[in-house]
Write an enzyme that holds these catalytic residues in place. Structure first.
Site, short mmCIF file in Angstrom:
data_model
loop_
_atom_site.label_atom_id
_atom_site.label_comp_id
_atom_site.label_asym_id
_atom_site.label_seq_id
_atom_site.Cartn_x
_atom_site.Cartn_y
_atom_site.Cartn_z
CE1 TYR A 189 -4.27 -1.25 -0.21
CE2 TYR A 189 -3.64 -2.69 1.59
CZ TYR A 189 -4.53 -2.33 0.59
OH TYR A 189 -5.68 -3.06 0.39
CG ASN B 269 -13.02 -1.85 1.37
OD1 ASN B 269 -12.11 -2.61 1.68
ND2 ASN B 269 -12.88 -0.90 0.46
CG HIS C 23 -6.98 -4.36 -3.34
ND1 HIS C 23 -6.84 -3.00 -3.42
CD2 HIS C 23 -6.16 -4.89 -4.30
CE1 HIS C 23 -5.95 -2.72 -4.37
NE2 HIS C 23 -5.52 -3.85 -4.92
CD GLU D 288 -2.64 -3.80 -6.96
OE1 GLU D 288 -2.74 -2.64 -6.50
OE2 GLU D 288 -3.63 -4.48 -7.28
#
Ligand code: CMP
Length: 139
Positions: free
Chosen positions: A50, A113, A116, A127
């Site tokens: 991140y 949430n 991702h 990623e």
């Protein structure tokens, strides 16, 4: 075009045994799981992943959350996989997510949430490479 995107089932979701329900939504939308593993991030790994958010006020909270429980990291493949994955996830903030989306149904807050997903082809490639070797991708 046939694309690959990177997906995480986040700690709030793995903890509540929602991995299967979440993956079912991706599969129903035509996305194929071509790589998958359950891991627990170290703080250094979360901070690196991140890194683009390191100046944000929620960075510390985000990284602590992401190491709080195991996560499931996956590569999803399909036509327009990046946009399709984002459509199935719904808006980052569950309060703004459309009916039927993962975040509308399962997310607890903007931080917790549930999922991702990569936001663009370049980030998807980065990623995927962060978590998987080429040998682990089975199309
Ligand atoms: P994700 O797609 O994993 O990328 C960055 C994450 O930061 C995002 O999902 C949210 O879960 C998280 N995030 C964004 N805004 C906030 C916020 N205000 N507070 C906590 N977490 C946030």
């Amino acid at each position: 075009a046939l694309e690959r995107t990177f997906s995480i089932v986040k700690p709030d979701a793995t903890k509540r045994n929602l991995t299967g329900a979440i993956v079912a939504k991706f599969e129903a939308a035509g996305l194929r799981v071509v790589a998958s593993k359950r891991i627990q991030l170290t703080l250094a790994q979360a901070q690196q992943f991140y890194g683009v958010h390191s100046e944000r006020p929620f960075f510390g909270e985000l990284c602590e959350f992401m190491i709080s429980e195991p996560i499931v990291v996956q590569v999803l493949e399909g036509e327009n996989a990046i946009a399709k994955n984002r459509e199935v996830m719904g808006a980052t903030n569950p309060a703004e997510a459309a009916e039927g989306t993962i975040r509308k149904e399962f997310a607890l807050s903007i931080g917790e949430n549930s999922v991702h997903g990569s936001d663009a082809p370049e980030t998807a490639a980065e990623e995927i490479a962060f978590f998987f070797s080429g040998l682990e991708l089975v199309g």
